[in-house]
Design an enzyme around this catalytic site. Structure first.
Site, PDB file in Angstrom:
ATOM      1  N   HIS A  58       0.814  -1.216   0.000  1.00  0.00           N
ATOM      2  CA  HIS A  58       0.000   0.000   0.000  1.00  0.00           C
ATOM      3  C   HIS A  58       0.849   1.268   0.000  1.00  0.00           C
ATOM      4  O   HIS A  58       0.356   2.341  -0.357  1.00  0.00           O
ATOM      5  CB  HIS A  58      -0.984   0.000   1.182  1.00  0.00           C
ATOM      6  CG  HIS A  58      -0.392   0.384   2.497  1.00  0.00           C
ATOM      7  ND1 HIS A  58      -0.015  -0.544   3.436  1.00  0.00           N
ATOM      8  CD2 HIS A  58      -0.130   1.593   3.058  1.00  0.00           C
ATOM      9  CE1 HIS A  58       0.448   0.076   4.513  1.00  0.00           C
ATOM     10  NE2 HIS A  58       0.394   1.376   4.311  1.00  0.00           N
ATOM     11  N   ASP A  88       0.363  -7.484   1.664  1.00  0.00           N
ATOM     12  CA  ASP A  88       0.769  -6.088   1.826  1.00  0.00           C
ATOM     13  C   ASP A  88       2.283  -5.955   1.833  1.00  0.00           C
ATOM     14  O   ASP A  88       2.850  -5.165   2.599  1.00  0.00           O
ATOM     15  CB  ASP A  88       0.171  -5.456   3.085  1.00  0.00           C
ATOM     16  CG  ASP A  88       0.176  -3.929   3.022  1.00  0.00           C
ATOM     17  OD1 ASP A  88       0.283  -3.384   1.911  1.00  0.00           O
ATOM     18  OD2 ASP A  88       0.088  -3.285   4.091  1.00  0.00           O
ATOM     19  N   ASN A 165       5.282   4.972   9.386  1.00  0.00           N
ATOM     20  CA  ASN A 165       5.887   3.743   9.900  1.00  0.00           C
ATOM     21  C   ASN A 165       5.675   2.560   8.953  1.00  0.00           C
ATOM     22  O   ASN A 165       6.402   1.570   9.012  1.00  0.00           O
ATOM     23  CB  ASN A 165       5.307   3.362  11.268  1.00  0.00           C
ATOM     24  CG  ASN A 165       6.073   3.961  12.423  1.00  0.00           C
ATOM     25  OD1 ASN A 165       5.551   4.783  13.169  1.00  0.00           O
ATOM     26  ND2 ASN A 165       7.329   3.535  12.588  1.00  0.00           N
ATOM     27  N   SER A 166       4.644   2.633   8.119  1.00  0.00           N
ATOM     28  CA  SER A 166       4.335   1.522   7.225  1.00  0.00           C
ATOM     29  C   SER A 166       5.550   1.171   6.370  1.00  0.00           C
ATOM     30  O   SER A 166       6.147   2.035   5.726  1.00  0.00           O
ATOM     31  CB  SER A 166       3.159   1.867   6.321  1.00  0.00           C
ATOM     32  OG  SER A 166       1.957   1.907   7.045  1.00  0.00           O
TER      33      SER A 166
END
Length: 311
Positions: A58, A88, A165-166
């Protein structure tokens, strides 16, 4: 005081080990970026002497290129090799002329226990090299996404995660990366994609082929204890309780219901989301998949036909 000092030394050690290999990532045209997050330098699945970057699918969001900036201020142009929305995860190649920090060492999230110390490293709000610490709050969670898909078997942690942070690293006390941070689910609730044998296979497929052919059922679930008599009969204490069935999904068409507890899929035991996920690679697509569930006091056999995840 001694306990606090020991805790502090552990977090500092992990930060110094993992931090240099976590980059701030901006994807798309540098003048008009389409997204940002974090990325982690890992060994190349095909060549351990080389490296690639791992982030969230994402985060790249359809972009094909970007730039990674490391904690020491160096940067590297990157190219998206492939992304897998169901896990993801995405894999990025670094420009051949660029130098990257020493890669992290990947651990095994299968060994994690609830209450165990974990450290998150990323770039929230653009603050490079940020470190937070917490514990594993839960295992085997499922994460529904905005487009109706489900990211399976995520790790829940109370280590503070914020936008940016992703794609960053979740490490254990030894500095082994056991997860890739993927979402902020609420105050005090962060989620990470676990590093497992399945995850490593996904990264290898993305590196080589640019995609992972995956079957899709469309259930959201979490491990749940089985009744004592059922647990004794099956020889295991847990199954996968269905919390939600995605509308229009193969699971709904097959008749799976919220509250069902999946105990077998394709005649193999299911005790957590990862067990179901392993049954849903390319060979399962379009093939009848027998699923056994505990529904109330009865065992019910359901025949599902996984669809191919697209897009």
């Amino acid at each position: 005081m001694d306990e606090l000092d020991s805790y502090s030394r552990t977090v500092v050690s992990v930060a110094e080990t993992v931090g240099p290999a976590v980059a701030a990532l901006v994807v798309g045209d540098p003048d008009r970026p389409r997204g940002s997050g974090s990325a982690v330098v890992v060994p190349d699945p095909d060549d351990p002497a080389a490296t690639v970057l791992v982030t969230n699918a994402h985060v790249v969001a359809g972009s094909r290129s970007g730039r990674a900036t490391f904690a020491d201020g160096t940067h590297a142009d990157v190219r998206v090799l492939g992304a897998d929305p169901l896990s993801d995860l995405a894999v990025l190649a670094v420009h051949p002329d660029a130098r990257t920090p020493t890669p992290v060492v990947l651990g095994d999230a299968g060994a994690l226990r609830v209450g165990q110390l974990v450290v998150a490293v990323g770039n929230p709000f653009g603050l490079a090299g940020s470190v937070t610490a917490g514990v594993v709050s839960g295992l085997g969670r499922s994460l529904p996404t905005k487009d109706g898909r489900v990211v399976e078997d995520v790790v829940q942690t109370d280590a503070a995660l914020n936008p940016g942070n992703s794609g960053g690293a979740l490490a254990d006390a030894r500095g082994l990366v056991v997860g890739i941070n993927t979402a902020v689910a609420g105050v005090g609730l962060g989620l990470a994609v676990p590093v497992t044998t399945t995850t490593r296979g996904i990264l290898a497929s993305l590196r080589r082929d640019g995609r992972v052919r995956r079957g899709y059922l469309g259930v959201v679930g979490a491990p749940a204890p089985l009744p004592v008599d059922v647990a004794l009969r099956l020889g295991r204490p847990t199954g996968l309780r269905v919390a939600e069935v995605i509308s229009g999904s193969p699971a709904q068409q097959a008749g799976l219901r919220s509250g069902d507890v999946i105990v077998d899929a394709d005649r193999e035991p299911v005790a957590q989301a990862q067990d179901l996920q392993r049954r849903l690679f390319a060979e399962a697509i379009g093939r009848t998949l027998p699923v056994t569930v505990l529904r109330g006091d009865a065992m019910v056999d359901v025949l599902a036909v996984p669809a191919e995840l697209t897009g």
